[in-house]
Design a protein around this motif. Structure first.
Motif, PDB file in Angstrom:
ATOM      1  N   GLU A 168       0.845  -1.093  -0.025  1.00 16.19           N
ATOM      2  CA  GLU A 168       0.167   0.044  -0.415  1.00 16.19           C
ATOM      3  C   GLU A 168       0.672   1.333  -0.400  1.00 16.19           C
ATOM      4  O   GLU A 168       1.106   2.132  -0.711  1.00 16.19           O
ATOM      5  CB  GLU A 168      -1.269   0.423   0.998  1.00 16.19           C
ATOM      6  CG  GLU A 168      -1.618   1.008   1.432  1.00 16.19           C
ATOM      7  CD  GLU A 168      -2.652   1.950   0.060  1.00 16.19           C
ATOM      8  OE1 GLU A 168      -3.370   2.119  -0.073  1.00 16.19           O
ATOM      9  OE2 GLU A 168      -3.469   0.239  -0.800  1.00 16.19           O
ATOM     10  N   ALA A 169       1.893   1.111   0.676  1.00 15.25           N
ATOM     11  CA  ALA A 169       2.931   2.389   1.059  1.00 15.25           C
ATOM     12  C   ALA A 169       3.307   2.784  -1.011  1.00 15.25           C
ATOM     13  O   ALA A 169       3.713   3.920  -1.158  1.00 15.25           O
ATOM     14  CB  ALA A 169       3.492   2.004   2.003  1.00 15.25           C
ATOM     15  N   ALA A 170       3.716   1.810  -0.592  1.00 13.18           N
ATOM     16  CA  ALA A 170       4.931   1.388  -2.293  1.00 13.18           C
ATOM     17  C   ALA A 170       4.016   1.754  -3.223  1.00 13.18           C
ATOM     18  O   ALA A 170       3.510   2.865  -4.026  1.00 13.18           O
ATOM     19  CB  ALA A 170       5.062   0.157  -2.966  1.00 13.18           C
ATOM     20  N   ARG A 171       2.285   1.331  -2.925  1.00 12.95           N
ATOM     21  CA  ARG A 171       1.261   2.111  -4.358  1.00 12.95           C
ATOM     22  C   ARG A 171       1.186   3.540  -3.972  1.00 12.95           C
ATOM     23  O   ARG A 171       1.483   4.445  -5.170  1.00 12.95           O
ATOM     24  CB  ARG A 171       0.093   0.897  -4.620  1.00 12.95           C
ATOM     25  CG  ARG A 171      -0.863   1.677  -5.042  1.00 12.95           C
ATOM     26  CD  ARG A 171      -2.252   1.066  -4.756  1.00 12.95           C
ATOM     27  NE  ARG A 171      -2.826   1.831  -3.504  1.00 12.95           N
ATOM     28  CZ  ARG A 171      -3.397   2.584  -3.968  1.00 12.95           C
ATOM     29  NH1 ARG A 171      -3.909   3.455  -3.850  1.00 12.95           N
ATOM     30  NH2 ARG A 171      -4.011   2.886  -2.220  1.00 12.95           N
ATOM     31  N   VAL A 172       2.018   4.182  -2.596  1.00 16.50           N
ATOM     32  CA  VAL A 172       0.759   5.964  -2.651  1.00 16.50           C
ATOM     33  C   VAL A 172       1.914   6.480  -2.736  1.00 16.50           C
ATOM     34  O   VAL A 172       2.052   7.144  -3.326  1.00 16.50           O
ATOM     35  CB  VAL A 172       0.582   5.712  -0.701  1.00 16.50           C
ATOM     36  CG1 VAL A 172       0.754   7.100  -0.967  1.00 16.50           C
ATOM     37  CG2 VAL A 172      -0.881   5.130  -0.817  1.00 16.50           C
ATOM     38  N   ALA A 173       2.743   5.710  -2.340  1.00 15.06           N
ATOM     39  CA  ALA A 173       4.655   5.910  -2.695  1.00 15.06           C
ATOM     40  C   ALA A 173       4.915   6.672  -4.725  1.00 15.06           C
ATOM     41  O   ALA A 173       5.054   7.246  -5.451  1.00 15.06           O
ATOM     42  CB  ALA A 173       5.914   5.812  -2.559  1.00 15.06           C
ATOM     43  N   ARG A 174       3.911   4.903  -5.276  1.00 10.68           N
ATOM     44  CA  ARG A 174       4.704   5.529  -7.039  1.00 10.68           C
ATOM     45  C   ARG A 174       3.824   5.819  -7.437  1.00 10.68           C
ATOM     46  O   ARG A 174       3.375   7.351  -8.330  1.00 10.68           O
ATOM     47  CB  ARG A 174       3.891   4.006  -7.018  1.00 10.68           C
ATOM     48  CG  ARG A 174       3.936   3.790  -8.546  1.00 10.68           C
ATOM     49  CD  ARG A 174       3.977   2.497  -9.685  1.00 10.68           C
ATOM     50  NE  ARG A 174       2.688   1.853  -8.315  1.00 10.68           N
ATOM     51  CZ  ARG A 174       2.618   1.006  -7.776  1.00 10.68           C
ATOM     52  NH1 ARG A 174       4.392   0.719  -6.881  1.00 10.68           N
ATOM     53  NH2 ARG A 174       2.186   0.198  -7.432  1.00 10.68           N
ATOM     54  N   GLU A 175       1.654   6.105  -6.926  1.00 15.35           N
ATOM     55  CA  GLU A 175       0.805   6.989  -6.934  1.00 15.35           C
ATOM     56  C   GLU A 175       1.675   8.881  -6.654  1.00 15.35           C
ATOM     57  O   GLU A 175       1.536   9.136  -7.166  1.00 15.35           O
ATOM     58  CB  GLU A 175      -0.400   6.995  -6.509  1.00 15.35           C
ATOM     59  CG  GLU A 175      -0.665   6.020  -7.434  1.00 15.35           C
ATOM     60  CD  GLU A 175      -2.319   6.060  -5.401  1.00 15.35           C
ATOM     61  OE1 GLU A 175      -2.563   6.271  -5.489  1.00 15.35           O
ATOM     62  OE2 GLU A 175      -2.805   4.398  -6.203  1.00 15.35           O
ATOM     63  N   GLU A 176       1.872   9.014  -5.935  1.00 14.21           N
ATOM     64  CA  GLU A 176       2.992  10.696  -5.603  1.00 14.21           C
ATOM     65  C   GLU A 176       3.961  10.672  -6.303  1.00 14.21           C
ATOM     66  O   GLU A 176       3.868  11.950  -6.850  1.00 14.21           O
ATOM     67  CB  GLU A 176       3.400  10.823  -4.071  1.00 14.21           C
ATOM     68  CG  GLU A 176       1.987  10.085  -3.374  1.00 14.21           C
ATOM     69  CD  GLU A 176       2.880  10.152  -1.557  1.00 14.21           C
ATOM     70  OE1 GLU A 176       3.982  10.075  -2.027  1.00 14.21           O
ATOM     71  OE2 GLU A 176       1.658  10.524  -0.468  1.00 14.21           O
ATOM     72  N   ALA A 177       4.855   9.493  -6.401  1.00 16.44           N
ATOM     73  CA  ALA A 177       5.622   9.513  -8.100  1.00 16.44           C
ATOM     74  C   ALA A 177       5.520  10.976  -9.230  1.00 16.44           C
ATOM     75  O   ALA A 177       5.876  10.548  -9.959  1.00 16.44           O
ATOM     76  CB  ALA A 177       6.896   8.748  -7.831  1.00 16.44           C
ATOM     77  N   ILE A 178       3.851   9.633  -9.935  1.00 17.93           N
ATOM     78  CA  ILE A 178       3.896   9.533 -10.688  1.00 17.93           C
ATOM     79  C   ILE A 178       3.236  11.372 -10.732  1.00 17.93           C
ATOM     80  O   ILE A 178       3.427  11.815 -11.562  1.00 17.93           O
ATOM     81  CB  ILE A 178       2.575   8.861 -11.019  1.00 17.93           C
ATOM     82  CG1 ILE A 178       3.624   6.960 -11.399  1.00 17.93           C
ATOM     83  CG2 ILE A 178       2.023   9.028 -12.334  1.00 17.93           C
ATOM     84  CD1 ILE A 178       2.371   6.435 -11.124  1.00 17.93           C
ATOM     85  N   ALA A 179       2.807  11.611  -9.511  1.00 14.68           N
ATOM     86  CA  ALA A 179       2.297  12.576  -9.595  1.00 14.68           C
ATOM     87  C   ALA A 179       2.764  14.420  -9.580  1.00 14.68           C
ATOM     88  O   ALA A 179       2.694  14.445 -10.289  1.00 14.68           O
ATOM     89  CB  ALA A 179       0.512  12.856  -8.631  1.00 14.68           C
ATOM     90  N   ARG A 180       4.034  13.705  -8.890  1.00 13.89           N
ATOM     91  CA  ARG A 180       5.261  14.566  -9.049  1.00 13.89           C
ATOM     92  C   ARG A 180       6.356  14.859  -9.947  1.00 13.89           C
ATOM     93  O   ARG A 180       6.046  15.815 -10.646  1.00 13.89           O
ATOM     94  CB  ARG A 180       6.342  14.172  -7.821  1.00 13.89           C
ATOM     95  CG  ARG A 180       5.877  14.832  -6.291  1.00 13.89           C
ATOM     96  CD  ARG A 180       6.895  14.452  -5.399  1.00 13.89           C
ATOM     97  NE  ARG A 180       7.913  13.196  -5.362  1.00 13.89           N
ATOM     98  CZ  ARG A 180       7.225  11.715  -4.668  1.00 13.89           C
ATOM     99  NH1 ARG A 180       6.515  12.368  -3.945  1.00 13.89           N
ATOM    100  NH2 ARG A 180       8.266  10.839  -4.816  1.00 13.89           N
TER     101      ARG A 180
END
Length: 657
Positions: free
Chosen positions: A212-224
């Motif tokens: 879940e953290a990786a997914r959230v981080a990936r989504e945040e990275a994609i957003a960034r």
């Protein structure tokens, strides 16, 4: 019954005497082998103990003549009249116990004294003994007949069952231990299973949280990344727009400047043409006026002297020889002009002076210079361009400077050749490759004769006509001479193992060479010959002297017993000398000879540190990197300047990657 020291028998005798009433017997222990967890083996049934007295009783009756035959024996009687204990052989192992139990009739059987025997015959009993027994029984009861009867009523232990239990005890204990072990194993397995289940659950929860953290981080990275890309695109668009606007402004400014320059040039050309036209017209008017005056004067003179008429005709026709008929009258006929116009024409036809012509030429040159100044220069050299003017006048100091430099260079060459064997052999301890961490190999000093011989050639070149009073020779003459003197004194101090003077002289030589290099940078070499016979020996000596100075300082610290300080100072000195060499080598167009001299010294510093007895891998790495960086940086500067100059010569921009 038995106590600690006696054996008793409670077997009742067959008599018809009345017995006191005994209390109810408490239920005894259950002797069920199956209930107790034992498997009863097949044993012989022991004869009833009530059928006959025991061996102790029989022995007591035989040894006591007063004891009545057939009388019942009680504990109180045994206490009052103790019978000597009959010691029987006790079993020493479970096998002997089992064997004795199997044959209780043997005399040496362990339980022989407990085995039942045949009841004595009636011949041994008599009424007299019975009476005596009753009397004795009544006398010895002491008022505790009931207690004695109850005690005597207790059954004897089942020795066979006890023996079986004892025999089966190991197997029973082993079985119970195995059962407990199995139960403990099952409990441990269940506990471990529960623990593994909990661990699996925890790991699953952690993995889920991690995912879940990786997914959230990936989504945040994609957003960034999307936001950064959007910002970069916006910035690029803004930058491109700004560049386009700036380029448009620059182009407009250039076009305006070009237009203004063209207009200025056209105006200057028109003004110059007008002035030239006016000057030509004025000159023509002057010539015509002079010709007319000369003609009038000649006509007057010829009219007075008839002999010269022919000559007057010649003078009258000579100016019009190359003209068409009637042209002269039209050109010089000013009869139609009034007196004011004729005077104005004569005033405007005055010849221009030299000052006016000089002003016209100066204004034309200023217009041309102004137009060239508005155009951006194609290339600006990153060093001082060589001077193309004439050398100043020679003064006596120039001759003294050349003499001093020549004597010093020749003397240094001779001293270097004399000291070469000592320097290159390493016979002096301080010149050995393993004296300190910055000691160079003796082979490094083979460069000194080349430096001094090259310096002698430079001193000879200073006597040429183009160098006698050259400004750059005046700047480097004295510092280079002092550097040669200091280097010669260093060699003398080094071969005599004078470490402190050697360091002082090498440091002084470095300073004088630095001053000479600065002078060379101020006045760039004008040709290849100056570069090879003036700049090259100074640069080579500067690069090598930097290494010699660092080595001399480390040798001083080592001689003072500060070897621990050399460990920390040596890396700093290598880095400092490398920085100084790179800074000096990147002056002018790139002094590759200076970098070669420095690299020569660093190479012979690297070799002993890598393979010598006084090795240091860190010093070797730093020396190699300093050598490589000096060569690379210098060659890169030479390439950049050479390439920029070629592009500028072709009219191309020099701002290239």
């Amino acid at each position: 019954m038995s106590n600690s020291d006696t054996w008793t028998s409670s077997a009742p005798q067959e008599s018809e005497l009345p017995h006191p009433k005994q209390p109810d017997k408490a239920p005894g222990p259950v002797n069920d082998a199956a209930a107790n967890g034992f498997t009863k083996k097949s044993t012989k049934t022991a004869p009833s103990e009530a059928s006959a007295p025991t061996d102790l009783v029989r022995a007591n009756e035989e040894s006591s003549p007063d004891a009545p035959v057939g009388a019942e024996e009680h504990v109180s009687q045994r206490i009052s009249h103790p019978v000597p204990r009959q010691h029987t052989t006790e079993p020493d192992s479970i096998n002997s116990l089992i064997k004795g139990s199997a044959n209780p009739d043997r005399a040496d059987a362990p339980l022989h004294h407990l085995a039942s025997k045949e009841a004595p015959t009636g011949a041994k009993s008599s009424s007299k003994s019975m009476a005596n027994a009753d009397e004795k029984k009544a006398a010895m009861s002491g008022g505790f007949a009931a207690i004695n009867g109850w005690l005597d009523s207790l059954p004897n232990p089942a020795w066979e069952k006890l023996g079986d239990k004892i025999y089966a005890a190991p197997s029973t204990l082993k079985q119970r231990w195995q059962e407990q072990r199995v139960e403990r194993a099952k409990a441990a397995e269940l506990k471990e299973r529960n623990r593994l289940v909990e661990v699996a659950r925890a790991e699953a929860a952690a993995e889920a949280a991690k995912r879940e953290a990786a997914r959230v981080a990936r989504e945040e990275a994609i957003a960034r990344e999307a936001a950064a890309k959007a910002r970069s695109d916006a910035e690029a668009a803004e930058k491109a727009k700004a560049q386009a606007e700036a380029q448009a402004a620059i182009d407009a400014e250039l076009a305006e400047n070009a237009r203004i320059a063209a207009e200025a040039k056209a105006a200057a050309d028109a003004e110059l043409a007008e002035k030239v036209k006016t000057a030509a017209a004025t000159q023509a008017a002057i010539d015509a006026a002079l010709a007319e005056e000369a003609q009038l004067a000649a006509a007057t003179e010829f009219s007075e002297d008839p002999e010269t008429e022919l000559h007057a005709g010649n003078l009258d026709s000579a100016p019009n020889a190359g003209q068409a008929p009637g042209e002269s009258a039209t050109r010089w006929d000013d009869s139609a002009l009034g007196d004011g116009q004729r005077s104005k024409m004569r005033d405007s036809s005055q010849p221009m002076g030299a000052e006016q012509l000089a002003e016209l030429v100066a204004s034309a040159k200023a217009a041309i210079d102004n137009q060239q100044a508005t155009v951006e220069p194609v290339y600006e050299a990153p060093y001082a361009l060589p001077e193309t003017g004439e050398n100043p006048e020679e003064v006596p100091a120039d001759k003294r400077r050349r003499i001093l430099l020549t004597i010093t260079a020749v003397g240094a060459s001779v001293v270097s050749l004399i000291c070469l064997s000592t320097l290159a052999s390493g016979s002096v301890e301080s010149l050995g490759s393993n004296y300190s961490l910055l000691s160079t190999a003796p082979s490094a000093h083979l460069l000194w004769p080349l430096i001094f011989v090259w310096s002698a050639l430079a001193s000879a070149y200073s006597w040429t006509a183009t160098q006698r009073s050259a400004v750059r020779q005046r700047l480097i003459g004295l510092p280079f001479t002092l550097a040669l003197v200091a280097a010669t004194l260093w060699m003398i101090s080094a071969i005599n193992d004078w470490l402190l003077p050697a360091f002082v002289f090498s440091a002084a030589s470095c300073w004088f060479l630095y001053t000479a290099v600065r002078g060379l940078n101020e006045k760039t070499a004008r040709n290849h010959r100056e570069r090879m016979l003036t700049d090259a020996p100074i640069s080579l000596m500067t690069g090598f002297t930097l290494v010699v100075t660092a080595s001399s300082f480390a040798s001083i610290l080592q001689s003072w017993g500060a070897g621990w300080a050399v460990i920390w100072v040596a890396p700093i000195l290598v880095i400092a000398t490398g920085y100084a060499a790179v800074a000096l080598a990147m002056t002018e167009r790139g002094r590759i000879i200076l970098a070669i001299g420095f690299s020569w010294g660093m190479f012979w510093l690297l070799v002993p540190r890598a393979v010598g007895s006084h090795s240091s891998i860190w010093i070797a790495i730093l020396a190699g990197m300093a050598c490589f960086v000096a060569l690379l940086a210098t060659e890169n500067r030479r390439y950049q300047i050479h390439h920029a100059e070629h592009r500028a010569a072709r009219g191309k921009p020099t701002d290239f990657d």
